[in-house]
Design a protein around this motif. Structure first.
Motif, mmCIF file in Angstrom:
data_model
loop_
_atom_site.group_PDB
_atom_site.id
_atom_site.type_symbol
_atom_site.label_atom_id
_atom_site.label_comp_id
_atom_site.label_asym_id
_atom_site.label_seq_id
_atom_site.Cartn_x
_atom_site.Cartn_y
_atom_site.Cartn_z
ATOM 1 N N ASN A 57 0.810 -1.018 0.047
ATOM 2 C CA ASN A 57 -0.146 -0.162 -0.023
ATOM 3 C C ASN A 57 0.704 1.211 -0.106
ATOM 4 O O ASN A 57 0.346 2.395 0.262
ATOM 5 C CB ASN A 57 -0.821 -0.045 1.355
ATOM 6 C CG ASN A 57 -2.114 -1.112 1.157
ATOM 7 O OD1 ASN A 57 -3.159 -1.038 0.412
ATOM 8 N ND2 ASN A 57 -1.635 -2.182 1.947
ATOM 9 N N ASN A 58 2.037 0.966 -0.382
ATOM 10 C CA ASN A 58 2.971 2.456 -0.302
ATOM 11 C C ASN A 58 3.001 3.430 0.892
ATOM 12 O O ASN A 58 2.887 4.222 0.847
ATOM 13 C CB ASN A 58 2.687 3.107 -1.586
ATOM 14 C CG ASN A 58 3.117 2.377 -3.015
ATOM 15 O OD1 ASN A 58 4.036 1.775 -3.105
ATOM 16 N ND2 ASN A 58 2.123 2.210 -3.834
ATOM 17 N N ILE A 59 2.689 2.731 2.042
ATOM 18 C CA ILE A 59 2.571 3.255 3.142
ATOM 19 C C ILE A 59 4.069 4.215 3.532
ATOM 20 O O ILE A 59 3.684 5.304 3.824
ATOM 21 C CB ILE A 59 2.165 2.662 4.352
ATOM 22 C CG1 ILE A 59 0.666 2.047 4.105
ATOM 23 C CG2 ILE A 59 2.137 3.269 5.620
ATOM 24 C CD1 ILE A 59 0.251 0.961 5.059
ATOM 25 N N LEU A 60 4.935 3.809 3.619
ATOM 26 C CA LEU A 60 6.259 4.382 4.159
ATOM 27 C C LEU A 60 6.469 5.248 3.172
ATOM 28 O O LEU A 60 6.956 6.457 3.470
ATOM 29 C CB LEU A 60 7.221 3.367 3.954
ATOM 30 C CG LEU A 60 7.160 2.185 5.285
ATOM 31 C CD1 LEU A 60 8.406 1.442 5.430
ATOM 32 C CD2 LEU A 60 7.156 3.170 6.651
ATOM 33 N N LYS A 61 6.247 4.813 1.761
ATOM 34 C CA LYS A 61 6.627 5.779 0.662
ATOM 35 C C LYS A 61 5.754 7.207 0.820
ATOM 36 O O LYS A 61 6.260 8.008 0.581
ATOM 37 C CB LYS A 61 6.680 5.174 -0.903
ATOM 38 C CG LYS A 61 6.804 6.019 -1.967
ATOM 39 C CD LYS A 61 6.533 5.211 -3.054
ATOM 40 C CE LYS A 61 6.534 6.142 -4.468
ATOM 41 N NZ LYS A 61 5.301 6.878 -4.735
ATOM 42 N N SER A 62 4.442 7.092 0.731
ATOM 43 C CA SER A 62 3.589 8.033 0.613
ATOM 44 C C SER A 62 3.679 8.919 1.927
ATOM 45 O O SER A 62 3.427 10.248 1.902
ATOM 46 C CB SER A 62 2.040 7.530 0.448
ATOM 47 O OG SER A 62 1.746 6.622 1.475
ATOM 48 N N ASN A 63 3.852 8.185 3.048
ATOM 49 C CA ASN A 63 4.182 9.089 4.315
ATOM 50 C C ASN A 63 5.222 10.008 4.175
ATOM 51 O O ASN A 63 5.306 11.241 4.288
ATOM 52 C CB ASN A 63 4.437 8.129 5.420
ATOM 53 C CG ASN A 63 4.803 8.758 6.662
ATOM 54 O OD1 ASN A 63 3.874 9.414 7.292
ATOM 55 N ND2 ASN A 63 5.926 8.555 7.073
ATOM 56 N N THR A 64 6.375 9.424 3.636
ATOM 57 C CA THR A 64 7.720 10.306 3.345
ATOM 58 C C THR A 64 7.381 11.341 2.240
ATOM 59 O O THR A 64 7.575 12.639 2.524
ATOM 60 C CB THR A 64 8.638 9.577 2.715
ATOM 61 O OG1 THR A 64 9.190 8.662 3.674
ATOM 62 C CG2 THR A 64 9.952 10.314 2.687
ATOM 63 N N GLU A 65 6.521 11.352 1.350
ATOM 64 C CA GLU A 65 6.154 11.963 0.209
ATOM 65 C C GLU A 65 5.160 13.243 0.859
ATOM 66 O O GLU A 65 5.503 14.368 0.637
ATOM 67 C CB GLU A 65 5.511 11.440 -1.051
ATOM 68 C CG GLU A 65 6.368 10.723 -1.758
ATOM 69 C CD GLU A 65 5.484 9.891 -2.605
ATOM 70 O OE1 GLU A 65 6.132 9.088 -3.488
ATOM 71 O OE2 GLU A 65 4.221 9.602 -2.520
ATOM 72 N N LYS A 114 5.162 14.195 4.023
ATOM 73 C CA LYS A 114 5.838 15.029 4.887
ATOM 74 C C LYS A 114 7.084 15.912 4.218
ATOM 75 O O LYS A 114 7.382 17.190 4.590
ATOM 76 C CB LYS A 114 6.664 14.313 5.750
ATOM 77 C CG LYS A 114 5.836 13.335 6.780
ATOM 78 C CD LYS A 114 6.686 12.561 7.848
ATOM 79 C CE LYS A 114 5.856 11.935 8.886
ATOM 80 N NZ LYS A 114 6.674 11.016 9.841
ATOM 81 N N ASN A 115 7.144 15.768 2.834
ATOM 82 C CA ASN A 115 7.671 16.635 1.828
ATOM 83 C C ASN A 115 6.781 17.412 0.852
ATOM 84 O O ASN A 115 7.201 18.022 -0.042
ATOM 85 C CB ASN A 115 8.884 15.936 1.077
ATOM 86 C CG ASN A 115 9.971 15.330 2.048
ATOM 87 O OD1 ASN A 115 10.780 16.036 2.226
ATOM 88 N ND2 ASN A 115 9.877 14.094 2.222
ATOM 89 N N SER A 116 5.549 17.620 1.242
ATOM 90 C CA SER A 116 4.478 18.484 0.749
ATOM 91 C C SER A 116 4.168 17.652 -0.505
ATOM 92 O O SER A 116 3.879 18.686 -1.368
ATOM 93 C CB SER A 116 4.977 20.012 0.706
ATOM 94 O OG SER A 116 5.386 20.398 2.061
ATOM 95 N N LEU A 117 4.198 16.590 -0.644
ATOM 96 C CA LEU A 117 3.821 16.049 -2.046
ATOM 97 C C LEU A 117 2.613 15.140 -1.645
ATOM 98 O O LEU A 117 2.663 14.144 -0.977
ATOM 99 C CB LEU A 117 4.763 14.957 -2.771
ATOM 100 C CG LEU A 117 6.183 15.845 -2.947
ATOM 101 C CD1 LEU A 117 7.354 14.908 -3.359
ATOM 102 C CD2 LEU A 117 5.931 16.757 -4.283
ATOM 103 N N TRP A 118 1.590 15.294 -2.577
ATOM 104 C CA TRP A 118 0.216 14.680 -2.477
ATOM 105 C C TRP A 118 0.095 13.973 -3.772
ATOM 106 O O TRP A 118 -0.153 14.325 -4.818
ATOM 107 C CB TRP A 118 -0.789 15.519 -2.330
ATOM 108 C CG TRP A 118 -2.297 14.880 -1.732
ATOM 109 C CD1 TRP A 118 -3.193 14.585 -2.512
ATOM 110 C CD2 TRP A 118 -2.387 14.594 -0.465
ATOM 111 N NE1 TRP A 118 -4.153 14.039 -1.881
ATOM 112 C CE2 TRP A 118 -3.942 14.145 -0.456
ATOM 113 C CE3 TRP A 118 -1.897 15.027 0.859
ATOM 114 C CZ2 TRP A 118 -4.463 13.636 0.632
ATOM 115 C CZ3 TRP A 118 -2.783 14.316 2.038
ATOM 116 C CH2 TRP A 118 -3.853 13.951 1.925
#
Length: 311
Positions: A113-121, A123-127
């Motif tokens: 579910n790309n949980i770690l990847k999307s969490n990092t994104e 936090k870097n203001s990427l949605w």
């Protein structure tokens, strides 16, 4: 009977043997050289992972009747040398099986579910919604190699997610049921979407998972290792990830976990792994919960009691 404990463990490790009438000396920070000087006086030894119990060590322990390993896996103990001296060995595999299974499920859910990847994104203001569209565990065929405590506990939880379980164990038979298919390796090579390994590190299994192994799978697979890092040829796993034969990996263990002492080849493969969104890494903590920390001691106490005919 005197018991020597040479690793830092949950505080109950002292009280539980005492409840069996044993005399316990607890030295969690003791050096190996000091253990060699002391161990001759003890009938019991409890360790976690401080050092290797080999022929030289056992020559210094003439009274030793049992060794308790506070964890799963006996790769730090020369089992044959212990057998020659009639030294009983206990592991506490039952103590951390819940923790291992839950941890693996968590890693898979993070990966799918790309949980770690999307969490990092975020936090870097990427949605990024579409780029993080997930994949479901439901309906996946999971091959499990090694159907002992950890393999079985993992299978039972994957069943709840609607997975089909194919399990192979070279030393166990007759464990299949309506939810788990007792399988051959060829069936796993043919049908598995996910592979999870739950076998001990031995001379037989060392570097078992290599290029030839990965190439046998008919599908591109997800690979999970919460057992021992030395089971896998890390460079070959990296090559399988690069080729797409391995679509993603959940790794709680590595070929060399001393990250400041990697060989050049190990550094190259580790640098690749740590930079991939489809690789989830954790620091050998799959069985490392507060609950398992205490439960391991309870398992050891029970096995020691049975060995001494106290239960």
């Amino acid at each position: 009977m005197k018991v020597l404990i040479v690793d830092e463990m949950h505080e109950s490790i002292v009280h539980m043997p005492e409840e069996l009438g044993l005399e316990v000396d607890y030295f969690p920070n003791i050096a190996q050289s000091d253990v060699l000087e002391k161990v001759a006086d003890y009938e019991g030894l409890i360790i976690r992972s401080k050092f290797f119990i080999d022929e030289n060590f056992l020559q210094n322990a003439p009274k030793l009747r049992f060794i308790g390993r506070a964890g799963a896996g006996l790769d730090l103990i020369d089992i044959e040398a212990c057998k020659k001296r009639n030294i009983e060995i206990f592991a506490a595999n039952e103590g951390n099986r819940i923790a291992v299974a839950e941890h693996l499920i968590g890693m898979l859910l993070c990966l799918f579910n790309n949980i770690l990847k999307s969490n990092t994104e975020i936090k870097n203001s990427l949605w990024k919604r579409e780029e993080n569209r997930g994949e479901e565990l439901f309906g996946k065929t999971v091959g499990i190699i090694g159907y002992g405590n950890n393999g079985e506990a993992t299978a039972s939880r994957l069943i709840a997610f609607g997975c089909r379980i194919l399990a192979y164990d070279k030393y166990r038979y007759g464990f299949g049921n309506q939810f788990v298919t007792e399988s051959t390796m060829n069936e796993i090579y043919r049908d598995a979407d996910i592979l999870s390994i739950h076998i001990p590190l031995t001379t037989e299994t060392n570097k078992m998972f290599d290029q030839t192994f990965f190439e046998r799978f008919e599908k591109n697979i997800y690979f999970c290792n919460v057992a021992r890092g030395e089971l896998v040829v890390q460079k070959d796993l990296v090559d399988a990830l690069k080729s797409g034969k391995v679509k993603g990996a959940c790794l709680d263990v590595l070929e060399n976990e001393k990250l400041n002492k990697l060989s050049e080849d190990q550094k190259i493969s580790f640098d690749y792994l740590k930079n991939q969104d489809n690789v989830i890494l954790t620091p050998h903590i799959a069985g490392w919960t507060f609950e398992s920390y205490n439960r391991i001691n309870t398992v050891l106490k029970d096995k020691i009691a049975r060995f001494l005919n106290l239960k």
